[in-house]
Design an enzyme around this catalytic site. Structure first.
Site, mmCIF file in Angstrom:
data_model
loop_
_atom_site.group_PDB
_atom_site.id
_atom_site.type_symbol
_atom_site.label_atom_id
_atom_site.label_comp_id
_atom_site.label_asym_id
_atom_site.label_seq_id
_atom_site.Cartn_x
_atom_site.Cartn_y
_atom_site.Cartn_z
ATOM 1 C CD GLU A 163 -9.586 -0.902 -1.086
ATOM 2 O OE1 GLU A 163 -8.476 -1.468 -1.207
ATOM 3 O OE2 GLU A 163 -10.414 -1.203 -0.208
ATOM 4 C CD GLU A 195 -2.916 -1.062 2.382
ATOM 5 O OE1 GLU A 195 -2.845 -0.111 3.193
ATOM 6 O OE2 GLU A 195 -3.754 -1.984 2.464
HETATM 7 O O1 KIV Z 1 -5.944 -7.525 0.407
HETATM 8 C C1 KIV Z 1 -6.710 -7.375 -0.573
HETATM 9 O O2 KIV Z 1 -7.624 -8.188 -0.826
HETATM 10 C C2 KIV Z 1 -6.503 -6.212 -1.431
HETATM 11 C C3 KIV Z 1 -7.434 -6.017 -2.569
HETATM 12 C C4 KIV Z 1 -8.768 -5.593 -2.090
HETATM 13 C C5 KIV Z 1 -6.878 -5.087 -3.581
HETATM 14 O O3 KIV Z 1 -5.593 -5.479 -1.193
HETATM 15 NA NA NA Z 2 -4.575 -5.771 0.818
#
Ligand code: KIV
Ligand code: NA
Length: 265
Positions: A182, A116
């Site tokens: 997101e 992230e």
């Molecule tokens: O951990 C996850 O499932 C994610 C997705 C929603 C992109 O990061």
């Molecule tokens: Na994630």
């Protein structure tokens, strides 16, 4: 191996072909998705709230991702498997990120990692990519920051929209092969997608991203209770599993199961 590569995903963007990604947390589910032709499987830190019984993704450890990512790799033949770097496994500095990503590649066998953050994660991305590890970025709503951001749409308003575009470009400039957007307004996601030469992978980011991702338990109707607006439920697996359990327990209680055909002579 015969697996999908990040070069295949870059080529799909050039051809204007959309692709889909699902999460997976175990070998058997992953194998069903792999055989259904899902080309990219994310062992997401959403394993925390979906598979491990935590309230969020924040408590998930690198050891937990390693354990489940190895199972997903074992259960699949074609899909590119991406391991998510959990909270606390990369934020300190780029060296920590490289150490964590190296474990995911060597011990679990993933083909790429995800983390992230936009500008704040650029140094981490650059070091991992420089070491030969394909990296997927993730901007907009970043659930590991839930204690800062809550669960709100990101990039609303001119200032926030400019910052989101800067974050996506920082991820691209650092060498990421794709970026998750997101919970971003559809028009902004379209602008980011047009501005980047790498694929954007939307979740709650509208139809103009190059690819889409859903958490499999949400898409399958396994998740209990409310799901966000951007989720579509394609089945009701939770109800089906309840039906299985009730029918089985009823037949055991009445003596209907096991029948002669289930019994060795
Ligand atoms: O951990 C996850 O499932 C994610 C997705 C929603 C992109 O990061
Ligand atoms: Na994630």
């Amino acid at each position: 191996t015969g697996r999908v590569t990040v070069r295949d995903l870059a080529a799909a963007k050039r051809r204007g072909e959309k692709w889909s990604m699902l999460t997976a947390y175990d070998a058997m589910t992953a194998s069903a998705f792999d055989q259904a032709g899902i080309n990219v499987l994310l062992v997401g830190d959403t394993m925390g709230d979906n598979h491990l019984g935590y309230d969020s993704t924040v408590p998930v450890t690198l050891e937990e991702v390693l354990f489940l990512a190895a199972a997903v790799v074992r259960g699949t033949r074609r899909a590119l498997v991406i391991g998510d770097l959990p909270f606390g496994s990369y934020q300190r500095d780029a060296a920590q990120a490289l150490r964590s990503a190296t474990r995911l590649v060597k011990e679990a066998g993933v083909g790429a990692v995800k983390l992230e953050g936009g500008e704040r994660s650029a140094a981490q991305i650059a070091l991992m990519v420089g070491a030969g590890i394909p990296v997927m970025g993730h901007v907009g709503l970043t659930p590991q920051s839930v204690n800062m951001l809550g669960h709100r749409v990101q990039g609303r308003g001119e200032t926030a929209a400019r910052q989101l575009l800067r974050d996506a470009k920082a991820v691209r400039d650092a060498g990421a092969f794709a970026v998750v957007l997101e919970a971003v307004p559809g028009a902004l996601a379209a602008e980011v997608t047009a501005a980047l030469d790498i694929p954007t992978v939307g979740i709650g980011a509208g139809p103009d991203c190059d690819a889409q991702v859903l958490v499999w338990t949400d898409a399958a109707g396994m998740t209990e209770g409310r799901t966000p607006r951007f989720v579509k439920r394609y089945a009701n697996v939770r109800r089906s599993l309840g039906d299985v359990a009730r029918a089985y327990a009823d037949e055991v209680a009445t003596g209907a199961f096991p029948a002669p055909e289930h019994t060795y002579r």
